[in-house]
Write an enzyme that holds these catalytic residues in place. Structure first.
Site, mmCIF file in Angstrom:
data_model
loop_
_atom_site.group_PDB
_atom_site.id
_atom_site.type_symbol
_atom_site.label_atom_id
_atom_site.label_comp_id
_atom_site.label_asym_id
_atom_site.label_seq_id
_atom_site.Cartn_x
_atom_site.Cartn_y
_atom_site.Cartn_z
ATOM 1 N N LYS A 59 0.840 -1.193 0.000
ATOM 2 C CA LYS A 59 0.000 0.000 0.000
ATOM 3 C C LYS A 59 0.872 1.237 0.000
ATOM 4 C CE LYS A 59 0.670 1.968 3.327
ATOM 5 N NZ LYS A 59 1.903 2.511 3.972
ATOM 6 N N TYR A 99 -4.853 3.771 5.071
ATOM 7 C CA TYR A 99 -5.401 2.880 6.100
ATOM 8 C C TYR A 99 -6.700 3.446 6.673
ATOM 9 C CZ TYR A 99 -0.887 0.415 6.621
ATOM 10 O OH TYR A 99 0.249 -0.336 6.435
HETATM 11 P P1 NAD Z 1 12.268 1.575 2.782
HETATM 12 O O1 NAD Z 1 12.788 2.928 2.461
HETATM 13 O O2 NAD Z 1 12.683 0.969 4.074
HETATM 14 O O3 NAD Z 1 12.644 0.553 1.626
HETATM 15 C C1 NAD Z 1 12.530 0.893 0.274
HETATM 16 C C2 NAD Z 1 13.368 -0.056 -0.558
HETATM 17 O O4 NAD Z 1 13.310 0.363 -1.927
HETATM 18 C C3 NAD Z 1 14.848 -0.047 -0.151
HETATM 19 O O5 NAD Z 1 15.352 -1.346 -0.182
HETATM 20 C C4 NAD Z 1 15.517 0.777 -1.257
HETATM 21 O O6 NAD Z 1 16.855 0.392 -1.497
HETATM 22 C C5 NAD Z 1 14.634 0.437 -2.451
HETATM 23 N N1 NAD Z 1 14.677 1.450 -3.503
HETATM 24 C C6 NAD Z 1 14.812 1.193 -4.815
HETATM 25 N N2 NAD Z 1 14.832 2.328 -5.533
HETATM 26 C C7 NAD Z 1 14.724 3.327 -4.652
HETATM 27 C C8 NAD Z 1 14.708 4.736 -4.782
HETATM 28 N N3 NAD Z 1 14.781 5.354 -5.990
HETATM 29 N N4 NAD Z 1 14.585 5.475 -3.672
HETATM 30 C C9 NAD Z 1 14.479 4.901 -2.470
HETATM 31 N N5 NAD Z 1 14.489 3.552 -2.271
HETATM 32 C C10 NAD Z 1 14.613 2.782 -3.347
HETATM 33 O O7 NAD Z 1 10.687 1.668 2.687
HETATM 34 P P2 NAD Z 1 9.630 0.695 3.350
HETATM 35 O O8 NAD Z 1 9.202 1.248 4.645
HETATM 36 O O9 NAD Z 1 10.107 -0.700 3.325
HETATM 37 O O10 NAD Z 1 8.377 0.885 2.338
HETATM 38 C C11 NAD Z 1 8.301 0.211 1.112
HETATM 39 C C12 NAD Z 1 6.831 0.052 0.723
HETATM 40 O O11 NAD Z 1 6.176 -0.726 1.706
HETATM 41 C C13 NAD Z 1 6.069 1.372 0.625
HETATM 42 O O12 NAD Z 1 5.165 1.318 -0.444
HETATM 43 C C14 NAD Z 1 5.322 1.450 1.941
HETATM 44 O O13 NAD Z 1 4.122 2.189 1.851
HETATM 45 C C15 NAD Z 1 5.046 -0.016 2.212
HETATM 46 N N6 NAD Z 1 4.914 -0.314 3.654
HETATM 47 C C16 NAD Z 1 3.874 -1.043 4.076
HETATM 48 C C17 NAD Z 1 3.723 -1.330 5.410
HETATM 49 C C18 NAD Z 1 2.571 -2.153 5.900
HETATM 50 O O14 NAD Z 1 2.370 -2.248 7.097
HETATM 51 N N7 NAD Z 1 1.809 -2.791 5.015
HETATM 52 C C19 NAD Z 1 4.643 -0.859 6.337
HETATM 53 C C20 NAD Z 1 5.744 -0.115 5.865
HETATM 54 C C21 NAD Z 1 5.866 0.157 4.524
#
Ligand code: NAD
Length: 372
Positions: free
Chosen positions: A140, A225
């Site tokens: 999401k 959410y």
């Molecule tokens: P994060 O920043 O921790 O991870 C992002 C990942 O994408 C990293 O591994 C990064 O290296 C990679 N990436 C590739 N290209 C990139 C770029 N151009 N810029 C930045 N990062 C890049 O983020 P996250 O918290 O893991 O979130 C990722 C997704 O998961 C989002 O869509 C977020 O909304 C979703 N999410 C969902 C939940 C949930 O409870 N369902 C919780 C957190 C995040």
């Protein structure tokens, strides 16, 4: 996982120490036990695409799931590939980067790609995974525009693969109870739902602060959410929306995205919902006021532990591993070649995205925006 102590691991996945016995929620428990050997030992082989913070939680959940396996990874960081390969025993053949990802089409050992990248990258990687013949779970918010969601749905349909959005709360007992109490009108007609989510965000270099990658601020990240909660508690679709941006208290942090936003949805039954999503303080609550009582959760949406009560007393459900349960429930459907339930599919993500876009339009214009 080997690197984590049991306590740290349980805390990270939102379980208290000693709560491992409650990994599956009661409604699914019997089915899970009955099906323990049902798939002939076959598990759903998942490739995680994007190895950031949430992918780590997902992998830890999948590692303790019954029907899924972290079978592959897609990463742009070679050091992470080495680390994850060791941690989850992933063969070299199942490790991809963003350039060679399409070769996954030839890999029979991957059933599904779980897209866990910044929001603006969801569309591209969902479409590439679908064209490679893989089912997809996309995190999401599903994408950053309704048009993108539509395209993702169309490509998945054409490729004959199923598309789910990572809506973990549809498998979480406290939220399932909110949905039941609302949709079965246990406390009569609902008049008001308040659903808000926020946290303090202070890193301007985070992709969530870059509009091109996030698609927007706390509304896209957290508001999705709140919209979901209001829709599944009421079991109705909103007909119109009004919205207001909050004050900007830090110009440097919030030059591209909103800092806070508040909105109101009007529903056909006459119910009103009101929500705030913010990067300026912590808030995590859902309240429903009905003719004959109320029900509420706080915390409600985060990783838990959740707390809830109704006008008749406390709610008490087991804390579950949300990521393991979500992936197992999706795996059971896909391993049986059945259709995913509509409330977790791309169509559901599209409905939410249409509301989010209307919220922005209402805040920008100061006018009520119709959704029908
Ligand atoms: P994060 O920043 O921790 O991870 C992002 C990942 O994408 C990293 O591994 C990064 O290296 C990679 N990436 C590739 N290209 C990139 C770029 N151009 N810029 C930045 N990062 C890049 O983020 P996250 O918290 O893991 O979130 C990722 C997704 O998961 C989002 O869509 C977020 O909304 C979703 N999410 C969902 C939940 C949930 O409870 N369902 C919780 C957190 C995040």
């Amino acid at each position: 996982m080997e690197n984590l102590s049991r306590r740290t691991f349980l805390q990270k996945v939102g379980l208290g120490v000693g709560a491992t016995a409650a990994l599956t929620i009661p409604a699914f428990e019997n089915l899970a036990n009955a099906n323990a050997h049902f798939y002939g030992g076959k598990k759903l082989n998942i490739a995680l695409c994007g190895l950031g913070r949430y992918a780590t939680y997902l992998a830890e959940g999948i590692a303790v799931s019954q029907y899924c396996r972290v079978a592959g990874i897609v990463t742009g960081t070679p050091a992470k590939a080495v680390e994850w390969k060791k941690m989850y025993s992933i063969p070299d053949a199942n490790i991809y980067n963003y350039q060679n990802f399409d070769q996954i089409a030839k890999n029979k050992d991957i059933d599904l790609v779980y897209v866990v990248l910044p929001n603006a990258m969801h569309k591209e990687f969902t479409i590439r995974a679908a064209k490679a013949g893989k089912h997809v779970i996309v995190e999401k918010p599903m994408a950053i525009t309704a048009e993108d969601c539509q395209e993702m749905i169309a490509v998945c349909a054409k490729a004959g693969v199923q598309l789910a959005v990572g809506y973990r709360l549809h498998f979480e007992p406290y939220n399932l109870e909110m949905k039941r109490l609302g949709q079965e009108k246990v406390f009569g007609q609902i008049r008001l739902v308040e659903a808000s989510l926020g946290y303090k965000s202070s890193d301007p270099t985070q992709w969530r602060h870059k509009k091109a990658l996030s698609g927007g601020g706390p509304l896209m990240n957290l508001g999705v959410y709140c919209v979901q909660c209001c829709r599944y508690i009421l079991g109705e679709e909103p007909v119109s929306v009004t919205a207001q941006f909050g004050p900007v208290t830090n110009q440097q942090l919030f030059s591209e995205i909103e800092e806070s936003i508040t909105w109101q949805l009007q529903f056909p039954s006459g119910a009103l919902t009101t929500s705030t999503s913010t990067y300026n303080c912590g808030v995590d609550r859902v309240f429903a006021g009905a003719d004959d009582g109320f029900f509420e959760l706080s915390p409600a949406i985060s990783y838990g532990p959740f707390r809830g009560r109704t006008s008749k007393g406390e709610l008490n459900f087991p804390e579950i591993n949300q990521q393991a349960t979500q992936c197992d429930e999706i795996a059971k459907v896909l391993l049986e070649n059945k259709k995913l339930p509509s409330h977790i599919t791309g169509e559901e993500g599209l409905k939410d995205m249409k509301v989010l876009q209307a919220v922005y339009k209402a805040a920008e214009t100061g006018k009520r925006v119709s959704l029908s």
